[in-house]
Motif scaffolding. Structure first.
Motif, short mmCIF file in Angstrom:
data_model
loop_
_atom_site.label_atom_id
_atom_site.label_comp_id
_atom_site.label_asym_id
_atom_site.label_seq_id
_atom_site.Cartn_x
_atom_site.Cartn_y
_atom_site.Cartn_z
N SER A 36 11.01 6.77 0.46
CA SER A 36 11.36 7.14 1.82
C SER A 36 11.75 5.90 2.63
CB SER A 36 10.19 7.86 2.50
OG SER A 36 10.49 8.15 3.85
N GLY A 37 11.03 4.80 2.42
CA GLY A 37 11.35 3.56 3.11
C GLY A 37 12.71 3.02 2.72
N LEU A 38 13.05 3.10 1.44
CA LEU A 38 14.37 2.66 0.98
C LEU A 38 15.46 3.51 1.60
CD1 LEU A 38 16.02 0.81 -0.87
CD2 LEU A 38 15.68 2.46 -2.71
N GLY A 73 0.76 -1.24 0.00
CA GLY A 73 0.00 0.00 0.00
C GLY A 73 0.79 1.29 0.00
N ALA A 74 2.11 1.23 -0.10
CA ALA A 74 2.91 2.46 -0.09
C ALA A 74 2.77 3.21 -1.40
CB ALA A 74 4.38 2.13 0.17
N THR A 75 2.76 4.54 -1.32
CA THR A 75 2.85 5.35 -2.52
C THR A 75 4.29 5.35 -3.01
OG1 THR A 75 3.34 7.39 -1.31
CG2 THR A 75 1.01 6.83 -1.64
N GLN A 76 4.53 5.91 -4.19
CA GLN A 76 5.89 5.95 -4.71
C GLN A 76 6.80 6.74 -3.77
OE1 GLN A 76 6.19 7.38 -8.73
NE2 GLN A 76 8.42 7.27 -8.79
N ALA A 77 6.32 7.87 -3.22
CA ALA A 77 7.12 8.68 -2.30
C ALA A 77 7.38 7.93 -1.00
CB ALA A 77 6.41 10.00 -2.02
N HIS A 111 14.53 15.10 -8.97
CA HIS A 111 15.55 15.55 -8.05
C HIS A 111 16.28 14.34 -7.49
CE1 HIS A 111 11.75 15.02 -5.87
NE2 HIS A 111 12.49 14.55 -4.87
N ALA A 112 17.54 14.53 -7.14
CA ALA A 112 18.39 13.42 -6.72
C ALA A 112 18.07 12.94 -5.32
CB ALA A 112 19.86 13.81 -6.82
N MET A 113 17.70 13.84 -4.43
CA MET A 113 17.48 13.48 -3.04
C MET A 113 16.06 12.96 -2.83
SD MET A 113 20.13 13.87 -1.11
CE MET A 113 19.43 14.02 0.54
N PRO A 114 15.90 11.75 -2.21
CA PRO A 114 14.55 11.25 -1.95
C PRO A 114 13.87 12.04 -0.85
CG PRO A 114 16.19 9.81 -0.95
CD PRO A 114 16.95 10.83 -1.76
N ASP A 115 12.56 12.12 -0.90
CA ASP A 115 11.79 12.80 0.14
C ASP A 115 11.63 11.89 1.35
OD1 ASP A 115 11.36 15.08 -1.45
OD2 ASP A 115 9.69 14.09 -2.47
N VAL A 116 11.63 12.49 2.54
CA VAL A 116 11.38 11.76 3.77
C VAL A 116 9.90 11.90 4.11
CG1 VAL A 116 11.91 11.56 6.22
CG2 VAL A 116 13.72 12.13 4.59
N VAL A 117 9.19 10.79 4.18
CA VAL A 117 7.74 10.79 4.40
C VAL A 117 7.45 10.07 5.71
CG1 VAL A 117 5.50 10.13 3.48
CG2 VAL A 117 7.34 10.77 1.91
N PHE A 118 6.79 10.77 6.63
CA PHE A 118 6.41 10.15 7.90
C PHE A 118 5.06 9.47 7.77
CE2 PHE A 118 4.26 10.19 12.02
CZ PHE A 118 5.22 9.57 12.82
N VAL A 119 4.97 8.24 8.26
CA VAL A 119 3.72 7.48 8.21
C VAL A 119 3.32 7.15 9.64
CG1 VAL A 119 2.58 5.39 7.37
CG2 VAL A 119 4.37 6.47 6.00
N MET A 120 2.14 7.60 10.04
CA MET A 120 1.64 7.28 11.38
C MET A 120 1.23 5.82 11.44
SD MET A 120 1.07 8.24 14.45
CE MET A 120 1.18 10.05 14.32
N ALA A 151 10.77 2.38 10.91
CA ALA A 151 9.42 2.03 10.44
C ALA A 151 8.53 3.24 10.16
CB ALA A 151 8.76 1.08 11.44
N PRO A 152 8.45 4.26 11.02
CA PRO A 152 7.55 5.39 10.73
C PRO A 152 7.91 6.16 9.46
CG PRO A 152 8.15 5.36 13.05
CD PRO A 152 9.04 4.38 12.36
N PHE A 153 9.12 5.94 8.94
CA PHE A 153 9.53 6.59 7.70
C PHE A 153 9.44 5.62 6.51
CE2 PHE A 153 11.67 8.61 11.26
CZ PHE A 153 11.23 9.91 11.12
N GLY A 154 8.78 4.49 6.74
CA GLY A 154 8.55 3.52 5.67
C GLY A 154 9.49 2.34 5.67
N GLY A 155 10.52 2.35 6.51
CA GLY A 155 11.49 1.26 6.51
C GLY A 155 10.95 0.01 7.17
N HIS A 156 11.49 -1.14 6.79
CA HIS A 156 11.07 -2.38 7.43
C HIS A 156 12.26 -3.07 8.09
CE1 HIS A 156 12.55 -4.20 3.75
NE2 HIS A 156 12.25 -5.41 4.16
N THR A 157 12.23 -4.37 8.25
CA THR A 157 13.10 -5.09 9.17
C THR A 157 14.55 -5.19 8.70
OG1 THR A 157 11.14 -6.40 9.68
CG2 THR A 157 13.23 -7.21 10.51
N LEU A 158 15.47 -5.02 9.68
CA LEU A 158 16.89 -5.20 9.45
C LEU A 158 17.37 -6.47 10.15
CD1 LEU A 158 18.19 -1.55 9.89
CD2 LEU A 158 17.55 -2.72 7.78
#
Length: 409
Positions: free
Chosen positions: A66-68, A58-62, A216-225, A280-287
Motif C-alpha cells: 500500500s505504501g509503494l 514494522g510494516a506488514t506485507q500489505a 491479484h494484480a491490484m495492490p490493496d489500500v491499507v489505512f494506518v492511523m 503517509a496514512p496509506f503507508g507512503g513516505h517522503t517525496l
C-alpha cells in the motif's frame, strides 16, 4: 527558469541552428519515450529498497505494498501538476536514502504507526524548508561545473553496469547491449526503448515454470492511523528530513541547474511536503526532487528543444500512475528478473545524461580540478552521518574551489 531567460536561450539556439523546432506531433515522441523510460528506471531500480525499508520499520506485507502504491500515485500526480504549471521538467521521486535509513534504524517503539507519524512530521519540516528562503539561495549559489561533476559522479557506477553485466552473464546482458548499439546506429531515439523491450522479453523468457506468483494484480489500500512519538521524531523524522534534503533535494536541484533550468525550489518543497503528508496514512513516505531520473528528463536526450522537455517529466508522472496501480504485477515481474538485465537497461538509458554531465564538468579550465574533486567524491560512495556521496562531493569540490580562489589572491 524565468520566462525571459528561457525565451532568450531558445531564440539563441534557434538562430544558431542547434535546436530543431517542429510543430509536428512526431516531435512529441522523443520526450514521451524518455518519460516512460525514466519512470520504469526509477521504479525498477530501487522499489525493492523501498519495500524492505517499510518492512524494517514494522510494516506488514500489505502495508508495504500500500505504501509503494501511495508514493507512486503521489509522485506521479505531483510531477504532472508541477511540469504543467512551470513548463520545465520537474521530476519527483521517493526518498531512496530514506528507505535505507529505515532499514538501518529498524523497528521503533510504537511500530509502523509511529513510523507513519514520523513520515508526517518529515513532511511538515519539508514544507517549512519551502517557506524559508535561505535554503534556496544556498542551492542557487552552487557553481554549474560542480553540479555537472556531481551528476557525473552519481551516474558513473550506473553507467558501468552494462559492461559489468556482460561480464557476469553475457548470454542475458549482451543481447540488450547489442540491440541498443545497432538500433542506435539507425535511429538514436529508439535505442534505449529497444534495449528495454529486449530486457523485458528476456525476463519473460527466463520466468520460472510457475510464472508470477501473485493472487491479484491490484495492490490493496491499507489505512494506518499515525502515532506521534518523541522517538519517532528523533530516530526517524529529523534524520529522514536531513538525508532527503542533502542526498535527494540538493542533487535534484543541481541536476536541473546543470541542464539550464532554475526550478521553483520553494513551491516544489511545499508541494512534496503536502503530498508526503497525504500519502503517509496509506503507508507512503517522503517525496522529493528526483536526481537520476531528472537527468533523463531534463537532458538533451529527452528532446533537443529545452522548452519541450517538460513533456518527459509530465509523461513520467502518468507512467508512475500506471506503475502504482500495477505495483503488485510490476514488482513480481522485476523481482524474478535476473538483476543484470535491470542493471544493463538502466545504465544504457543514462549514457546520454552521463556524457552531458561530464562535458559540463570540464567545460571551464580554471575550475577543472575542483570539478574532478567533486566527481571522484560523488562517485566514491562515501557516506557520513547518513548523508550520501553526492552531498559530500559538492562540499569537497566547493571547498577546493574556495581554497584555489584564496590561494590565487
Amino acid at each position: 527558469m524565468p520566462t525571459e531567460a528561457r525565451t532568450s536561450t531558445l531564440d539563441a539556439a534557434k538562430r544558431a541552428g542547434d535546436v530543431e523546432f517542429s510543430s509536428r506531433p512526431a516531435g512529441l515522441v522523443q520526450p514521451i519515450i524518455a518519460g516512460i523510460i525514466a519512470a520504469f528506471v526509477g521504479f525498477a531500480g530501487v522499489f525493492t529498497v523501498v519495500l524492505q525499508g517499510f518492512v524494517a520499520v514494522g510494516a506488514t506485507q500489505a502495508q508495504a505494498a500500500s505504501g509503494l502504491l501511495a508514493i507512486c500515485i503521489a509522485q506521479g500526480l505531483l510531477a504532472i501538476v508541477m511540469s504543467w504549471r512551470y513548463r520545465i521538467p520537474i521530476t519527483i521521486a521517493w526518498s531512496t536514502p530514506g528507505s535505507v535509513l529505515f532499514a538501518a534504524t529498524g523497528l521503533i517503539q510504537g511500530g509502523f504507526p509511529a513510523a507513519v507519524g514520523a513520515f508526517i512530521l518529515t513532511g511538515v519540516l519539508i514544507i517549512a524548508a519551502g517557506l524559508i528562503k535561505p535554503f534556496g539561495r544556498i542551492v542557487s549559489a552552487i557553481p554549474p561545473v560542480l553540479a555537472s561533476a556531481m551528476l557525473a559522479g552519481i551516474l558513473l557506477s550506473l553507467c558501468l553496469a552494462p559492461a559489468k553485466a556482460v561480464g557476469l552473464e553475457p548470454e542475458l546482458a549482451l543481447p540488450v547491449v547489442l540491440v541498443w548499439a545497432f538500433v542506435g546506429r539507425i535511429r538514436r531515439i529508439w535505442a534505449v526503448p529497444a534495449a528495454v523491450a529486449t530486457a523485458v522479453a528476456l525476463i519473460i523468457w527466463t520466468l520460472p515454470p510457475g510464472g508470477l506468483a501473485i493472487d491479484h494484480a491490484m495492490p490493496d489500500v491499507v489505512f494506518v492511523m499515525p502515532s506521534f512519538t518523541l522517538q519517532g521524531l528523533i530516530s526517524l523524522a529529523i534524520p529522514l528530513f536531513i538525508v532527503t534534503m542533502a542526498s535527494q533535494n540538493l542533487p535534484g536541484i543541481a541536476v536541473m541547474r546543470a541542464n539550464g533550468y532554475e526550478p521553483p525550489v520553494g513551491p516544489v518543497f511545499v508541494g512534496t511536503g503536502i503530498v508526503s503528508i497525504l500519502a503517509a496514512p496509506f503507508g507512503g513516505h517522503t517525496l522529493n526532487f528526483a536526481a537520476i531520473t531528472a537527468a533523463m528528463c531534463a537532458g538533451p536526450d529527452a528532446h533537443p528543444d529545452p522548452a519541450r522537455r517538460w513533456i518527459a517529466s509530465f509523461t513520467g508522472g502518468i507512467a508512475y500512475l500506471f506503475l502504482g496501480l500495477g505495483a503488485t504485477l510490476a514488482a513480481a515481474l522485476v523481482t524474478v528478473a535476473p538483476p543484470v538485465l535491470i542493471q544493463a537497461a538502466t545504465g544504457l538509458a543514462l549514457f546520454g545524461a552521463f556524457g552531458g554531465a561530464l562535458a559540463g564538468a570540464i567545460a571551464v579550465a580554471a575550475h577543472r580540478d575542483a570539478a574532478i574533486v567533486t566527481f571522484v567524491t560523488a562517485a566514491s560512495g562515501l557516506s557520513f552521518f547518513g548523508v550520501g556521496a553526492a552531498f559530500w562531493g559538492i562540499v569537497a569540490g566547493g571547498a577546493f574551489m574556495l581554497l584555489n580562489r584564496k590561494w590565487s589572491r
